[in-house]
Write a protein that holds these residues in place. Sequence first.
Motif, PDB file in Angstrom:
ATOM      1  N   LEU A 117      36.084  46.457  31.131  1.00 22.01           N
ATOM      2  CA  LEU A 117      36.984  46.500  32.088  1.00 22.01           C
ATOM      3  C   LEU A 117      35.663  46.636  33.100  1.00 22.01           C
ATOM      4  CD1 LEU A 117      38.860  47.645  33.478  1.00 22.01           C
ATOM      5  CD2 LEU A 117      38.916  49.945  32.672  1.00 22.01           C
ATOM      6  N   ILE A 118      35.486  47.212  32.651  1.00 32.13           N
ATOM      7  CA  ILE A 118      33.869  48.095  33.988  1.00 32.13           C
ATOM      8  C   ILE A 118      33.383  46.729  34.549  1.00 32.13           C
ATOM      9  CG2 ILE A 118      31.757  48.849  34.570  1.00 32.13           C
ATOM     10  CD1 ILE A 118      34.007  50.626  34.362  1.00 32.13           C
ATOM     11  N   LYS A 119      32.758  45.894  33.534  1.00 32.61           N
ATOM     12  CA  LYS A 119      32.639  44.173  34.221  1.00 32.61           C
ATOM     13  C   LYS A 119      33.419  43.241  34.762  1.00 32.61           C
ATOM     14  CE  LYS A 119      28.506  43.351  29.920  1.00 32.61           C
ATOM     15  NZ  LYS A 119      28.956  42.667  28.692  1.00 32.61           N
ATOM     16  N   ALA A 120      34.354  43.431  34.558  1.00 29.36           N
ATOM     17  CA  ALA A 120      35.631  43.315  35.091  1.00 29.36           C
ATOM     18  C   ALA A 120      35.717  43.525  36.572  1.00 29.36           C
ATOM     19  CB  ALA A 120      37.122  43.592  34.860  1.00 29.36           C
ATOM     20  N   ALA A 163      49.910  33.034  41.556  1.00 25.45           N
ATOM     21  CA  ALA A 163      49.685  32.052  42.467  1.00 25.45           C
ATOM     22  C   ALA A 163      49.786  33.578  43.989  1.00 25.45           C
ATOM     23  CB  ALA A 163      51.407  31.712  42.318  1.00 25.45           C
ATOM     24  N   ALA A 164      49.893  34.315  43.438  1.00 30.62           N
ATOM     25  CA  ALA A 164      50.656  36.032  44.420  1.00 30.62           C
ATOM     26  C   ALA A 164      48.536  35.724  45.197  1.00 30.62           C
ATOM     27  CB  ALA A 164      51.240  36.896  44.260  1.00 30.62           C
ATOM     28  N   GLY A 165      48.246  35.923  44.270  1.00 33.73           N
ATOM     29  CA  GLY A 165      46.230  36.219  45.313  1.00 33.73           C
ATOM     30  C   GLY A 165      45.588  37.576  44.191  1.00 33.73           C
ATOM     31  N   ALA A 166      45.795  37.623  42.800  1.00 32.05           N
ATOM     32  CA  ALA A 166      45.569  38.774  41.980  1.00 32.05           C
ATOM     33  C   ALA A 166      44.026  37.762  42.425  1.00 32.05           C
ATOM     34  CB  ALA A 166      45.667  39.218  40.884  1.00 32.05           C
ATOM     35  N   ASN A 167      42.748  39.185  42.001  1.00 31.79           N
ATOM     36  CA  ASN A 167      41.484  38.898  42.083  1.00 31.79           C
ATOM     37  C   ASN A 167      41.471  38.975  40.477  1.00 31.79           C
ATOM     38  OD1 ASN A 167      41.396  40.665  44.727  1.00 31.79           O
ATOM     39  ND2 ASN A 167      40.427  38.678  44.869  1.00 31.79           N
ATOM     40  N   GLY A 168      42.083  39.058  39.708  1.00 31.84           N
ATOM     41  CA  GLY A 168      41.708  39.260  37.911  1.00 31.84           C
ATOM     42  C   GLY A 168      42.623  39.547  37.114  1.00 31.84           C
ATOM     43  N   PHE A 169      43.289  39.818  36.212  1.00 31.87           N
ATOM     44  CA  PHE A 169      44.068  39.702  34.884  1.00 31.87           C
ATOM     45  C   PHE A 169      43.616  39.972  33.865  1.00 31.87           C
ATOM     46  CE2 PHE A 169      47.887  39.121  32.386  1.00 31.87           C
ATOM     47  CZ  PHE A 169      48.887  38.839  33.655  1.00 31.87           C
ATOM     48  N   LEU A 170      44.157  41.422  33.180  1.00 27.85           N
ATOM     49  CA  LEU A 170      43.219  41.584  32.218  1.00 27.85           C
ATOM     50  C   LEU A 170      44.819  42.851  31.493  1.00 27.85           C
ATOM     51  CD1 LEU A 170      39.521  43.002  32.132  1.00 27.85           C
ATOM     52  CD2 LEU A 170      40.449  40.670  32.034  1.00 27.85           C
ATOM     53  N   LEU A 171      44.708  42.478  29.751  1.00 37.76           N
ATOM     54  CA  LEU A 171      45.598  43.307  29.191  1.00 37.76           C
ATOM     55  C   LEU A 171      44.997  44.722  29.125  1.00 37.76           C
ATOM     56  CD1 LEU A 171      46.700  40.094  27.207  1.00 37.76           C
ATOM     57  CD2 LEU A 171      47.617  41.054  29.035  1.00 37.76           C
TER      58      LEU A 171
END
Length: 208
Positions: free
Chosen positions: A111-114, A95-103
């Motif tokens: 990670l690099i692909k993300a 909702a804030a507008g992040a472009n991605g979310f990973l653990l």
Amino acid sequence: MISVGLVDDQVLVREGIARLIELSKEARTLWQCENGDAALTQLQEAPVDVLVCDIRMPGLDGISLVKKLRASGNAQTVLMLTTFDDHQLFMEALAAGANGFLLKDVSLEKLIKAIENVAGGGFIAEPRLVSQVSTGIEDAPPANKDILSKKEREVLRLVAGGLSNREIAEVIHLAEGTVKNHVSQVLSKLNCRDRTQAVLYAIHWQLI
């Protein structure tokens, strides 16, 4: 090569991620800092392609940082990286507008692909978090990859980045009313009730 800024209050974690990124040859860490306030200062002095940011930090946390960037009209690409497998945090980041979310237990390759994905305008999310908040989406028929036009996919990617219709209009040089029509078409084609559900659906079926 993709330039990266790292934001995390744990020094060892930051340095570990930085070393992993350096191994990839696809990206480089331009700078590191401990919270959102420091990141805002760093971004003014040394812009980066992607901000890789923790969520829970003292001072300005990751989600608040994204909100502050978007409120100022800054479309800085932000990839959230956190130890917390929490679907509520995922929804707040979305909702804030992040472009991605990973653990943070992510592999170097993932990670690099993300980083490459979000740097190229895409959106990435931890699959198990998407499944937690996508009630009904798994049971819905998969969307045809061509269901959306090129312009509609572009608009949906910007919606996923947290941009308003006005901000999208400025980015892709269209009238705000035209963008509103595109968003309405996307919701209709995907049979979604709102923008957030449309983004989740698109992520789940890899439309963006």
